[in-house]
Every structure is written in C-alpha cells, then in structure tokens.
Design a protein around this motif. Structure first.
Motif, PDB file in Angstrom:
ATOM      1  N   LEU A  98       1.061  -1.332   0.254  1.00 35.69           N
ATOM      2  CA  LEU A  98      -0.257   0.228   0.281  1.00 35.69           C
ATOM      3  C   LEU A  98       0.758   1.067   0.113  1.00 35.69           C
ATOM      4  CD1 LEU A  98      -2.610   1.077   0.015  1.00 35.69           C
ATOM      5  CD2 LEU A  98      -3.019   1.064   2.266  1.00 35.69           C
ATOM      6  N   LEU A  99       1.865   1.207   1.127  1.00 27.86           N
ATOM      7  CA  LEU A  99       2.574   2.122   0.793  1.00 27.86           C
ATOM      8  C   LEU A  99       3.948   2.186  -0.768  1.00 27.86           C
ATOM      9  CD1 LEU A  99       4.540   2.117   4.223  1.00 27.86           C
ATOM     10  CD2 LEU A  99       3.032   3.472   3.111  1.00 27.86           C
ATOM     11  N   GLU A 100       4.537   2.024  -1.136  1.00 24.09           N
ATOM     12  CA  GLU A 100       4.638   1.323  -2.481  1.00 24.09           C
ATOM     13  C   GLU A 100       3.520   1.465  -3.131  1.00 24.09           C
ATOM     14  OE1 GLU A 100       5.693  -2.285  -2.935  1.00 24.09           O
ATOM     15  OE2 GLU A 100       7.788  -2.267  -1.953  1.00 24.09           O
ATOM     16  N   ALA A 101       2.763   1.242  -3.286  1.00 23.12           N
ATOM     17  CA  ALA A 101       1.573   1.794  -4.192  1.00 23.12           C
ATOM     18  C   ALA A 101       0.866   3.222  -4.014  1.00 23.12           C
ATOM     19  CB  ALA A 101      -0.183   1.394  -4.381  1.00 23.12           C
ATOM     20  N   ARG A 102       1.382   3.729  -2.538  1.00 13.65           N
ATOM     21  CA  ARG A 102       0.570   5.702  -2.860  1.00 13.65           C
ATOM     22  C   ARG A 102       2.327   5.930  -3.802  1.00 13.65           C
ATOM     23  NH1 ARG A 102      -0.766   5.055   3.447  1.00 13.65           N
ATOM     24  NH2 ARG A 102      -3.392   4.941   3.006  1.00 13.65           N
ATOM     25  N   THR A 104       3.535   4.616  -5.967  1.00  9.81           N
ATOM     26  CA  THR A 104       4.142   5.498  -7.255  1.00  9.81           C
ATOM     27  C   THR A 104       2.559   6.378  -7.526  1.00  9.81           C
ATOM     28  OG1 THR A 104       4.582   3.199  -6.532  1.00  9.81           O
ATOM     29  CG2 THR A 104       3.643   4.518  -9.002  1.00  9.81           C
ATOM     30  N   ILE A 105       2.212   6.604  -7.016  1.00  5.98           N
ATOM     31  CA  ILE A 105       0.841   7.317  -7.119  1.00  5.98           C
ATOM     32  C   ILE A 105       1.425   8.932  -6.882  1.00  5.98           C
ATOM     33  CG2 ILE A 105      -1.907   8.623  -6.156  1.00  5.98           C
ATOM     34  CD1 ILE A 105      -2.023   5.218  -5.987  1.00  5.98           C
ATOM     35  N   SER A 106       2.311   9.422  -5.920  1.00  3.07           N
ATOM     36  CA  SER A 106       2.685  10.389  -5.537  1.00  3.07           C
ATOM     37  C   SER A 106       3.781  10.842  -6.760  1.00  3.07           C
ATOM     38  CB  SER A 106       2.976  10.697  -3.603  1.00  3.07           C
ATOM     39  OG  SER A 106       3.881  11.202  -3.949  1.00  3.07           O
ATOM     40  N   LEU A 107       4.148   9.739  -7.304  1.00  2.00           N
ATOM     41  CA  LEU A 107       5.684  10.113  -8.177  1.00  2.00           C
ATOM     42  C   LEU A 107       4.731  10.321  -9.186  1.00  2.00           C
ATOM     43  CD1 LEU A 107       8.155   6.957  -7.191  1.00  2.00           C
ATOM     44  CD2 LEU A 107       9.086   9.917  -7.173  1.00  2.00           C
ATOM     45  N   GLN A 108       4.008   9.786 -10.071  1.00  2.00           N
ATOM     46  CA  GLN A 108       3.246   9.878 -10.987  1.00  2.00           C
ATOM     47  C   GLN A 108       2.500  11.272 -10.886  1.00  2.00           C
ATOM     48  OE1 GLN A 108       0.270   5.965 -11.040  1.00  2.00           O
ATOM     49  NE2 GLN A 108       2.058   4.983 -12.278  1.00  2.00           N
ATOM     50  N   GLN A 109       1.604  11.596  -9.520  1.00  2.00           N
ATOM     51  CA  GLN A 109       0.893  13.236  -9.991  1.00  2.00           C
ATOM     52  C   GLN A 109       2.611  14.061  -9.835  1.00  2.00           C
ATOM     53  OE1 GLN A 109      -0.783  13.330  -5.993  1.00  2.00           O
ATOM     54  NE2 GLN A 109      -2.825  11.772  -6.931  1.00  2.00           N
TER      55      GLN A 109
END
Length: 109
Positions: A98-102, A104-109
């Motif tokens: 979940l932390l990695e997914a967050r 990744t999302i944070s990096l993508q934004q």
C-alpha cells in the motif's frame, strides 16, 4: 472272681487312644481353620495389592491422557501462534504494498 485286669487295661487303652485321637483331630481342625484363615488373609492381601496396582495403572493412564491433552493444547496454541505470525506478516506486506502504491501514485502526480 474272674481276672478282668487285661480286659480293663485294653478298654482303658482304647479310651485313651480315642481321646488322644480326638485331641489330635481337634488340633488338626484348628490348624486347618488357621490355614484357611491364613489363606483368606493372603488372598485379601493379594486382592488389595492387585487393586492397588490397578489403581496405579489407571492413574498412570489418566496422567498420560492429561499429558497428551496438554501436548495437543500446546500444539494447538503453537499452530495458532504460527497462524497469527503469518497473518501479521501478510498484513505487514500488504501495508508495505500500500505504501509502495501510494509512493507510485505520488510520483506519478
């Protein structure tokens, strides 16, 4: 007068022999009764000893069953601890994902 001496002596000896025989017979009966009582006492002792051995055997069996029960409970507890540890590890891995997914999302934004 007739000579009854030998006849009297024979009769007397016969009476004495019978009396002695009766005394011996009585003593033998008492001895037999004592032996019978002794045998009864011995049997009672044997039965008591046997009952005691059976009681000890049952106590050992019950003790063994308690020990097996304790072992089963310990095994069950151990299995639950392992299960809990696996669940904790799974939750921990899911949190990490979940932390990695967050991230990744944070990096993508």
């Amino acid at each position: 007068a007739t000579d009854d001496g030998p006849l009297c002596t024979a009769l007397c000896e016969s009476i004495v022999a019978t009396a002695i025989s009766n005394v011996i017979y009585t003593l033998q009966e008492e001895e037999e009764a004592h032996l019978r009582q002794s045998q009864i006492d011995e049997d009672a002792l044997c039965i008591a000893s046997c009952e005691s051995m059976v009681a000890v055997a049952f106590a050992n069996v019950i003790n063994s069953l308690h020990e097996e029960e304790e072992m089963e409970l310990r095994e069950s507890l151990c299995e639950r601890l392992v299960s809990t540890a696996i669940m904790t590890t799974t939750i921990s891995l899911q949190q990490q994902e979940l932390l990695e997914a967050r991230a990744t999302i944070s990096l993508q934004q």
